[in-house]
Design a protein around this motif. Structure first.
Motif, PDB file in Angstrom:
ATOM      1  N   SER A  37    -117.211 -41.058  39.677  1.00 47.19           N
ATOM      2  CA  SER A  37    -118.419 -40.662  38.981  1.00 47.19           C
ATOM      3  C   SER A  37    -118.883 -39.299  39.466  1.00 47.19           C
ATOM      4  CB  SER A  37    -119.501 -41.715  39.203  1.00 47.19           C
ATOM      5  OG  SER A  37    -120.536 -41.239  39.950  1.00 47.19           O
ATOM      6  N   ALA A  38    -119.584 -38.631  38.594  1.00 50.74           N
ATOM      7  CA  ALA A  38    -120.078 -37.301  38.954  1.00 50.74           C
ATOM      8  C   ALA A  38    -121.012 -37.355  40.137  1.00 50.74           C
ATOM      9  CB  ALA A  38    -120.769 -36.676  37.750  1.00 50.74           C
ATOM     10  N   SER A  39    -121.632 -38.506  40.355  1.00 52.84           N
ATOM     11  CA  SER A  39    -122.619 -38.609  41.419  1.00 52.84           C
ATOM     12  C   SER A  39    -121.989 -38.475  42.792  1.00 52.84           C
ATOM     13  CB  SER A  39    -123.355 -39.943  41.321  1.00 52.84           C
ATOM     14  OG  SER A  39    -122.453 -40.999  41.540  1.00 52.84           O
ATOM     15  N   SER A  88    -119.393 -38.999  20.304  1.00 50.19           N
ATOM     16  CA  SER A  88    -119.833 -37.636  20.010  1.00 50.19           C
ATOM     17  C   SER A  88    -119.860 -36.767  21.255  1.00 50.19           C
ATOM     18  CB  SER A  88    -121.221 -37.656  19.366  1.00 50.19           C
ATOM     19  OG  SER A  88    -122.222 -37.993  20.313  1.00 50.19           O
ATOM     20  N   LYS A  89    -119.875 -37.375  22.436  1.00 48.73           N
ATOM     21  CA  LYS A  89    -119.947 -36.612  23.678  1.00 48.73           C
ATOM     22  C   LYS A  89    -118.615 -36.572  24.419  1.00 48.73           C
ATOM     23  CE  LYS A  89    -124.886 -37.237  24.138  1.00 48.73           C
ATOM     24  NZ  LYS A  89    -126.043 -37.607  24.953  1.00 48.73           N
ATOM     25  N   CYS A  90    -117.578 -37.106  23.771  1.00 44.78           N
ATOM     26  CA  CYS A  90    -116.272 -37.165  24.412  1.00 44.78           C
ATOM     27  C   CYS A  90    -115.565 -35.821  24.325  1.00 44.78           C
ATOM     28  CB  CYS A  90    -115.416 -38.241  23.738  1.00 44.78           C
ATOM     29  SG  CYS A  90    -113.778 -38.416  24.452  1.00 44.78           S
ATOM     30  N   THR A 102    -118.826 -36.976  31.454  1.00 43.58           N
ATOM     31  CA  THR A 102    -119.985 -36.715  30.594  1.00 43.58           C
ATOM     32  C   THR A 102    -120.737 -38.019  30.384  1.00 43.58           C
ATOM     33  OG1 THR A 102    -118.832 -37.159  28.504  1.00 43.58           O
ATOM     34  CG2 THR A 102    -118.605 -34.943  29.428  1.00 43.58           C
ATOM     35  N   ALA A 103    -121.586 -38.065  29.376  1.00 47.00           N
ATOM     36  CA  ALA A 103    -122.312 -39.294  29.044  1.00 47.00           C
ATOM     37  C   ALA A 103    -121.590 -40.104  27.982  1.00 47.00           C
ATOM     38  CB  ALA A 103    -123.720 -38.960  28.562  1.00 47.00           C
ATOM     39  N   GLU A 137    -120.667 -33.564  34.622  1.00 47.78           N
ATOM     40  CA  GLU A 137    -119.740 -32.542  35.066  1.00 47.78           C
ATOM     41  C   GLU A 137    -119.560 -31.439  34.023  1.00 47.78           C
ATOM     42  OE1 GLU A 137    -116.138 -33.960  37.089  1.00 47.78           O
ATOM     43  OE2 GLU A 137    -117.109 -35.925  37.191  1.00 47.78           O
ATOM     44  N   LEU A 138    -119.660 -31.775  32.745  1.00 43.12           N
ATOM     45  CA  LEU A 138    -119.570 -30.748  31.714  1.00 43.12           C
ATOM     46  C   LEU A 138    -120.711 -29.748  31.869  1.00 43.12           C
ATOM     47  CD1 LEU A 138    -117.978 -29.920  29.111  1.00 43.12           C
ATOM     48  CD2 LEU A 138    -119.756 -31.132  27.823  1.00 43.12           C
TER      49      LEU A 138
END
Length: 982
Positions: free
Chosen positions: A2-4, A201-203, A259-260, A138-139
């Protein structure tokens, strides 16, 4: 990952942690020196340029790369220039070379990266301020890292605008919808999974989720469908969504997503976490390390810890998502008492509840004698809490009446391995499976019961290891996508000993045993006696085929494979131990390992898969009536002296009562008081009617738990418990690994479980003054040789250690019996097959066996109070099509399941997973109460119940049995709680 782990949440509590994502996995090889942006760095051959740069704290921008997955090279954001080479290669897929000179920030590289990011952002909604991943994306980070400040492309074909008008946000799209046509490339958010959403849509089609599903979990549920601009992530096939696909909700894809696109619903609800605490999962015996990530004191998500030595960053649906029970409305947060189980509960203060319990227990001892009360410890509580409960009965009650669910599941492991090897635990760490060539799984279902280990095993199988499954049921490992067992020995329930001995017969009579190992490491005379026994023709596969149901040639082939296939590892579970000959089977398994020399090195061994999170620890802590902590018999004066000096009391040298003995004594009027911490014996123990009768005969039953469980139906005192999120301490997993449990939030009921036990002990005159669980661990270390070197400081420094941890092994012992067995020489023991007294016949012609399912845990007290119920909301009876047809049963019919002990009703599932003559069910739901069917037969050495072999009959039913109706009515009456007005 995960980005975290790279930004967002602060580092987890615990010293010596390194959460950096190095971009690509580590490699082993000869040292190679190169120069990156003017700085020299030396790394192993095979290392990527990206990872070499990360060693210099030079984080090259990237989107598709993470060190938990193999390099892929699709995003093109990590390009670099290398002197003497044409083009700009991807740093993630380019290996280092001696003398290489790399430039990561040249003008050319910067222009390329900015252009790549511009293309990504041109097909991405710009709703960052309202996006749930804002600050954890990350994006977003990479756009800043490459200096992107504007997008030159005009709106056109895209995947994020449902209106097909070029709208840059969903709000704008809604306004423009009437003047545009629907966008065929737009796909709505998939909300089918209760724990996370998928927003196409966010991929950015980086494939990290797909690769995580393959490489980490091994489920292969995700793929990329379409080509070019039409590419998108797809779960399953056709009309599948995430819920209906093969997805097992392990969360690997969510953790990998930059991303989300894949996002926890909890993050959307509570916001980005700001701090984290490293702790240990409280479900199965794998003992996964997680980072509990919080916003303030609100738990937002559980992220598998890349530093966890048991799970290595893996997780399953339970540990990853099923923690909501901690805040469920069913939790009891106030102490309650009542004079009689016929009365409603009365909420009282802690002081009144403790005083009531202590007075009751003292009064019982005054009337019926010192041995008329006892305790049951929990395999879900910490080592420290369990140590105190057994100390309570020995040092305060003055007897050895202590038992635990560990005896109900794995006590044959302790006895069998203790007799053969000299220690009562598994021999390996979980990493060892990565070096196994042949794996035997007997009486276990790792993908459901121990899913993180199951995924690691599947990865090894995909790499070429061979698998032998010995189980009456066709578990997923027998045959599923990308994994298939070399042999499935579908034995008849109750014939484990015959099968294991027949394998030994093949190995001995065909000369496949390791004579050098046996002569060096084992007692040769005992081996000769054992070899003579197993060589008898009556133990041949042919002689036992009719008894076991296993074809002789299949058994011979499996035995040959295990003996000659290289490193051979055996993993077993409750399908071995929960039999009348459970201890004998464990000894037979140990015999197989010694016969073939598969002990004492990486990739081999005998490994029990413990059911609950701290089953191993509850055994280690002396929860048995005959053993003090460290598996030392109470009859030994020198052992008692250690504890008598530490505790300032005189200990009883006579073993106490096991749970069945307590219940028998209660029915006969000599056992009258019980303190039961974190255990639901009315649902989990066999022969439910007998358990109920024993509890009903007691004058004081103290239940210390999270919920009003089934046992609490017969309780007089309820003391609220604390979840694993609300306490400090340690768990010991199936590989003997001692892991820290850290307080994530304050106990909602006011006290951690160890504090409640101390309150009760002091109310009975103990005078304990522990201020923190670390002080309890210090006492454990001072009295228990295998824990002598264990301290919280050491665990914080090392992350975890495996016992024995003492002066001889100050950093723990990953592998047991390396140079010699703990008992000296390995002991071969004759394993005579003795048929169970539970037999089929005209009235009860079928054999019932039981097990678990992935989404649920044990008696379901925790998982039933989470969204996991969407996968398993009831227990069902699996029955073979032939057995169903002759009884006129159809899939989904309500059926009555009856045995000599009792009967219940549940719905049927017709499947060929079970063989003709065998039926199977889970035991997660109390309205089924599957254990009303099981008998009181048990293991000859340990009293471990024979859950796995019950003769039954199955027929159509038109409703609940009389017993179920009576039970439900009694439970409803018992759970009444008086309101303050009453």
């Amino acid at each position: 990952m995960s980005a975290s782990t790279t930004h967002g949440a602060t580092p987890a509590t615990g010293a010596g942690r390194d959460d950096r994502d190095m971009g690509t996995p580590a490699r082993e090889g000869a040292p190679v020196t190169l120069t990156i942006d003017g700085f020299a760095v030396t790394v192993p051959a095979g290392t990527s340029v990206m990872r070499a740069a990360a060693e210099l704290d030079n984080q090259i921008p990237r989107l598709c790369a993470t060190d938990t997955l193999d390099a892929f090279g699709s995003c093109r954001l990590c390009v670099v220039e290398i002197e003497g080479r044409r083009g700009t290669p991807a740093s993630c897929t380019t290996p280092v070379a001696e003398g290489m000179v790399v430039h990561t920030q040249s003008d050319r590289v910067r222009r390329i990266r900015k252009g790549v990011m511009e293309l990504y952002v041109s097909d991405h909604p710009l709703d960052c301020l309202t996006c749930s991943a804002n600050g954890d994306c990350e994006l977003q980070d990479m756009a800043g890292a490459v200096g992107l400040r504007d997008v030159r492309y005009t709106p056109g074909d895209n995947h994020f605008d449902p209106s097909a008008t070029g709208a840059r946000s969903q709000a704008e799209a809604r306004l423009r919808m009437p003047v545009g046509e629907a966008n065929a490339r737009y796909a709505p958010k998939d909300t089918s999974n209760p724990y996370f959403t998928y927003d196409p849509s966010k991929c950015i089609v980086c494939s990290r989720c797909v690769r995580a599903c393959e490489e980490v979990q091994g489920t292969f549920a995700l793929t990329i469908e379409g080509r070019g601009f039409d590419s998108r992530v797809k779960a399953g096939a056709g009309a599948d969504d995430f819920f209906s696909s093969d997805c097992v909700s392990c969360g690997a894809c969510v953790a990998a997503c930059p991303t989300a696109t894949l996002q926890e619903t909890s993050v959307a609800a509570f916001g980005t976490p700001t701090r984290s605490v490293a702790t240990t999962c409280a479900y199965c015996g794998v003992g996964c390390t997680f980072k509990a990530e919080l916003s303030g004191d609100t738990l937002v998500r559980m992220v598998p810890d890349r530093n966890g030595k048991a799970n290595r960053g893996h997780s399953c649906v339970k540990g990853r998502f099923a923690y909501g029970y901690a805040h469920h409305g069913d939790r009891i947060l106030d102490p309650m008492i009542r004079e009689s189980v016929d009365e409603p509960w009365r909420v009282v203060s802690w002081d009144e509840a403790i005083a009531f319990a202590a007075d009751r227990m003292r009064g019982i001892q005054a009337r019926y004698g010192q041995k008329s009360i006892g305790v049951i410890t929990s395999s879900r509580c910490t080592n420290e809490e369990t140590f105190l409960v057994q100390k309570l009965t020995r040092a305060v009650f003055g007897n050895n009446n202590t038992d635990t669910c560990a005896r109900v599941c794995h006590s044959p492991t302790g006895y069998g391995l203790g007799q053969t090897f000299g220690t009562s635990a598994g021999t390996q760490d979980f990493d060892s499976v990565e070096h196994a060539d042949v794996v035997v799984v007997i009486g276990a279902n790792p993908t459901d019961g121990h899913p993180v280990f199951g995924s690691r095993l599947k990865k090894r199988l995909r790499a070429g290891a061979k698998l032998i499954v010995i189980d009456p049921r066709r578990i997923d490992l027998v045959r599923s996508a990308h994994v298939e067992a070399a042999h499935h020995l579908a034995l008849r329930p109750g014939t484990n000993v015959a099968v294991v001995t027949a394998m030994a017969h093949v190995i001995v009579t065909e000369g496949l045993y390791d004579e050098a190992f046996i002569r060096e490491r084992c007692d040769w005379d005992e081996f000769l006696h054992y070899a003579e026994f197993v060589s008898e023709p009556r133990h041949s596969p042919e002689a036992n085929a009719l008894l076991t149901g296993v074809p002789a040639e299949a058994l011979r082939a499996a035995a040959r494979l295990y003996a000659t296939g290289g490193n051979g590892a055996i993993y077993y579970g409750l399908g071995v131990t929960e039999h009348s000959q459970g201890s004998t089977t464990v000894m037979g398994i140990a015999n197989l390992a010694m016969l073939t020399g598969n002990i004492g090195r990486t990739g081999v061994g005998v490994n029990p898969l413990r059911g609950q999170n701290n089953v191993q620890g509850s055994c280690d802590m002396g929860s048995f009536p005959h053993e003090l902590p460290g598996y030392r018999h109470v009859k030994n004066a020198d052992v008692r002296e250690i504890f008598e000096k530490a505790w300032g009391v005189t200990l009883d040298p006579e073993p106490g009562l096991r749970i069945p003995n307590m219940l028998d004594a209660a029915v006969h009027g000599t056992f009258k008081g019980l303190y039961c911490q974190g255990e639901d014996i009315l649902q989990s123990d066999p022969d439910t009617r007998h358990v109920a009768a024993g509890l009903a005969a007691m004058e004081c039953v103290i239940v210390h738990d999270l919920f009003l469980n089934e046992t609490a139906n017969y309780a007089h005192v309820f003391l609220p418990g604390s979840t694993f999120l609300e306490k400090d301490g340690t768990f010991t997993n199936a590989e003997r690994r001692i892991n820290r449990v850290r307080e994530v939030m304050k106990p909602r009921a006011g006290y951690a479980d160890w504090e409640v036990t101390q309150l009760l002990a002091n109310a009975m005159g103990a005078g304990w003054d522990y201020a923190h669980p670390s002080e309890i661990m210090a006492e454990i270390a001072a009295t228990t040789p295998s824990f002598a070197g264990v301290t919280y400081d050491l665990l914080d420094e090392k992350g975890s250690v495996q016992w024995p941890c003492n002066d001889a092994a100050p950093e723990g012992t990953p592998l047991m019996h390396v140079d010699s067995f703990v008992r000296g020489r390995g002991r071969f023991i004759v394993t005579e097959y003795v048929a169970t007294d539970e037999r089929t016949g005209p009235r009860f012609p079928l054999l019932l066996t039981t097990g678990r399912i992935l989404s649920q845990y044990n008696v379901g007290a925790q998982t039933r109070r989470t969204a996991n119920v969407v996968w398993h909301d009831e227990d069902r009876l699996e029955i073979h099509p032939h057995d169903a047809e002759v009884r006129g049963l159809k899939d989904g019919d309500w059926v009555k399941l009856a045995s000599r002990a009792g009967e219940t009703t549940l719905r049927a599932r017709i499947t060929d997973r079970v063989s003709p003559g065998v039926v199977y069910t889970t035991f997660h739901h109390p309205n089924t109460q599957a254990n009303v069917i099981t008998t009181d037969y048990s293991d000859w050495a340990t009293n471990c119940p024979e859950y796995k072999v019950t003769a039954v009959q199955v027929g159509l039913s038109n409703g609940p049995t009389d017993w179920q109706e009576d039970y439900a009515a009694q439970a409803e009456r018992s759970r009444r709680i008086l309101t303050p007005a009453e």
